[in-house]
Design a protein around this motif. Sequence first.
Motif, PDB file in Angstrom:
ATOM      1  N   MET A  41      -6.106  -9.656   6.274  1.00 45.59           N
ATOM      2  CA  MET A  41      -5.331  -9.287   7.469  1.00 45.59           C
ATOM      3  C   MET A  41      -5.955  -9.433   8.730  1.00 45.59           C
ATOM      4  N   SER A  42      -5.118 -10.022   9.536  1.00 45.52           N
ATOM      5  CA  SER A  42      -5.893 -10.250  11.015  1.00 45.52           C
ATOM      6  C   SER A  42      -5.805  -9.268  11.805  1.00 45.52           C
ATOM      7  N   ALA A  43      -6.627  -8.983  13.129  1.00 50.96           N
ATOM      8  CA  ALA A  43      -7.010  -8.035  13.824  1.00 50.96           C
ATOM      9  C   ALA A  43      -5.780  -7.619  14.555  1.00 50.96           C
ATOM     10  N   SER A  44      -4.910  -8.692  15.044  1.00 47.81           N
ATOM     11  CA  SER A  44      -3.528  -8.312  15.561  1.00 47.81           C
ATOM     12  C   SER A  44      -2.591  -7.764  14.723  1.00 47.81           C
ATOM     13  N   GLU A  45      -2.531  -8.056  13.410  1.00 47.50           N
ATOM     14  CA  GLU A  45      -1.800  -7.414  12.563  1.00 47.50           C
ATOM     15  C   GLU A  45      -2.101  -6.057  12.186  1.00 47.50           C
ATOM     16  N   LEU A  46      -3.361  -5.862  12.176  1.00 43.03           N
ATOM     17  CA  LEU A  46      -3.890  -4.524  11.853  1.00 43.03           C
ATOM     18  C   LEU A  46      -3.438  -3.524  13.162  1.00 43.03           C
ATOM     19  N   ARG A  47      -3.753  -4.139  14.435  1.00 42.67           N
ATOM     20  CA  ARG A  47      -3.412  -3.486  15.730  1.00 42.67           C
ATOM     21  C   ARG A  47      -1.809  -3.177  15.760  1.00 42.67           C
ATOM     22  N   ARG A  48      -1.091  -4.148  15.246  1.00 46.87           N
ATOM     23  CA  ARG A  48       0.513  -4.061  15.420  1.00 46.87           C
ATOM     24  C   ARG A  48       0.920  -2.762  14.214  1.00 46.87           C
ATOM     25  N   ARG A  49       0.226  -2.815  13.178  1.00 44.31           N
ATOM     26  CA  ARG A  49       0.461  -1.723  12.360  1.00 44.31           C
ATOM     27  C   ARG A  49       0.169  -0.411  12.503  1.00 44.31           C
ATOM     28  N   VAL A  50      -1.058  -0.486  13.229  1.00 43.03           N
ATOM     29  CA  VAL A  50      -1.537   0.911  14.079  1.00 43.03           C
ATOM     30  C   VAL A  50      -0.699   1.513  15.003  1.00 43.03           C
ATOM     31  N   ARG A  51      -0.535   0.444  15.894  1.00 44.61           N
ATOM     32  CA  ARG A  51       0.903   0.876  16.871  1.00 44.61           C
ATOM     33  C   ARG A  51       2.006   1.503  16.183  1.00 44.61           C
ATOM     34  N   ALA A  52       2.518   0.835  15.216  1.00 44.59           N
ATOM     35  CA  ALA A  52       3.863   1.084  14.677  1.00 44.59           C
ATOM     36  C   ALA A  52       3.707   2.461  13.992  1.00 44.59           C
ATOM     37  N   ALA A  53       2.678   2.824  13.408  1.00 41.92           N
ATOM     38  CA  ALA A  53       2.408   3.909  12.630  1.00 41.92           C
ATOM     39  C   ALA A  53       2.366   5.112  13.834  1.00 41.92           C
ATOM     40  N   GLU A  54       1.644   4.782  14.961  1.00 46.42           N
ATOM     41  CA  GLU A  54       1.594   5.876  15.989  1.00 46.42           C
ATOM     42  C   GLU A  54       2.949   6.089  16.723  1.00 46.42           C
ATOM     43  N   ALA A  55       3.632   4.900  16.689  1.00 46.20           N
ATOM     44  CA  ALA A  55       5.171   4.895  17.345  1.00 46.20           C
ATOM     45  C   ALA A  55       5.960   5.944  16.290  1.00 46.20           C
ATOM     46  N   LEU A  56       5.865   5.820  15.104  1.00 47.65           N
ATOM     47  CA  LEU A  56       6.614   6.571  14.023  1.00 47.65           C
ATOM     48  C   LEU A  56       5.987   8.107  14.068  1.00 47.65           C
ATOM     49  N   LYS A  57       4.642   8.224  14.250  1.00 52.46           N
ATOM     50  CA  LYS A  57       4.386   9.861  14.421  1.00 52.46           C
ATOM     51  C   LYS A  57       4.908  10.456  15.609  1.00 52.46           C
ATOM     52  N   ALA A  58       4.837   9.712  16.743  1.00 50.47           N
ATOM     53  CA  ALA A  58       5.410  10.153  17.982  1.00 50.47           C
ATOM     54  C   ALA A  58       6.927  10.348  17.840  1.00 50.47           C
ATOM     55  N   ARG A  59       7.839   9.629  17.019  1.00 50.02           N
ATOM     56  CA  ARG A  59       9.199   9.863  17.009  1.00 50.02           C
ATOM     57  C   ARG A  59       9.325  10.844  16.189  1.00 50.02           C
ATOM     58  N   THR A  60       8.562  11.027  15.100  1.00 49.61           N
ATOM     59  CA  THR A  60       8.540  12.415  14.290  1.00 49.61           C
ATOM     60  C   THR A  60       8.500  13.623  14.914  1.00 49.61           C
ATOM     61  N   ARG A  61       7.228  13.597  15.830  1.00 45.89           N
ATOM     62  CA  ARG A  61       6.893  14.785  16.952  1.00 45.89           C
ATOM     63  C   ARG A  61       8.166  15.203  17.837  1.00 45.89           C
ATOM     64  N   GLU A  62       8.743  13.846  18.325  1.00 47.55           N
ATOM     65  CA  GLU A  62      10.044  14.327  19.014  1.00 47.55           C
ATOM     66  C   GLU A  62      11.137  14.875  18.180  1.00 47.55           C
ATOM     67  N   ILE A  63      11.580  14.393  17.193  1.00 42.95           N
ATOM     68  CA  ILE A  63      12.644  14.704  16.314  1.00 42.95           C
ATOM     69  C   ILE A  63      12.306  16.150  16.294  1.00 42.95           C
ATOM     70  N   ALA A  64      11.125  16.517  15.326  1.00 37.32           N
ATOM     71  CA  ALA A  64      10.625  17.719  15.014  1.00 37.32           C
ATOM     72  C   ALA A  64      10.722  18.988  16.278  1.00 37.32           C
ATOM     73  N   ALA A  65      10.427  18.662  17.230  1.00 36.98           N
ATOM     74  CA  ALA A  65      10.633  19.197  18.730  1.00 36.98           C
ATOM     75  C   ALA A  65      11.946  19.496  18.844  1.00 36.98           C
ATOM     76  N   ALA A  66      12.821  18.615  18.766  1.00 36.32           N
ATOM     77  CA  ALA A  66      14.167  18.499  19.055  1.00 36.32           C
ATOM     78  C   ALA A  66      14.725  19.431  17.940  1.00 36.32           C
ATOM     79  N   ASN A  67      14.389  19.394  16.796  1.00 34.68           N
ATOM     80  CA  ASN A  67      15.024  20.361  15.910  1.00 34.68           C
ATOM     81  C   ASN A  67      14.543  21.771  15.942  1.00 34.68           C
ATOM     82  N   ALA A  68      13.304  22.020  16.425  1.00 33.72           N
ATOM     83  CA  ALA A  68      12.742  23.366  16.905  1.00 33.72           C
ATOM     84  C   ALA A  68      13.569  23.891  17.803  1.00 33.72           C
TER      85      ALA A  68
END
Length: 138
Positions: A1-28
């Motif tokens: 796996m290349s460094a750029s692919e790893l960075r892309r996956r990390v960004r995608a995981a962080e974006a998913l975490k941020a979206r999950t937090r937003e949804i949780a906050a909206a639900n709360a």
Amino acid sequence: MSASELRRRVRAAEALKARTREIAAANALTAREAAVKAAKAKEEADVTAREAAAVVLRLFDNDAELVSELLGVPAEELEREAKPVTAARAKKIIESLRARAERPRPTRARKPRADTASSTSGTPAPVVTADGSRADAA
């Protein structure tokens, strides 16, 4: 796996975490607003119940035993419910109920119901003559 692919996956995981937090906050927030509305509705219902108990006792000359038998509610509970309501408030409610009772009720003109046998078949319904025999309505 290349460094750029790893960075892309990390960004995608962080974006998913941020979206999950937003949804949780909206639900709360939504749940909190619903809880506040429910608490307000419960408080209004409690006030209405207390006022109703006070009014019915006042209308029945504070005969808690009679009202208790009529409503199927313990007399002590009725008296406890009615106690916080002032006499002036109960009197005001009684006056509004009397005014409402004196108003004429609006009546709607009813449509005459058609005979279901003749309205659904398209042919006229048979007519029974005086001697018991049937004749066509035409």
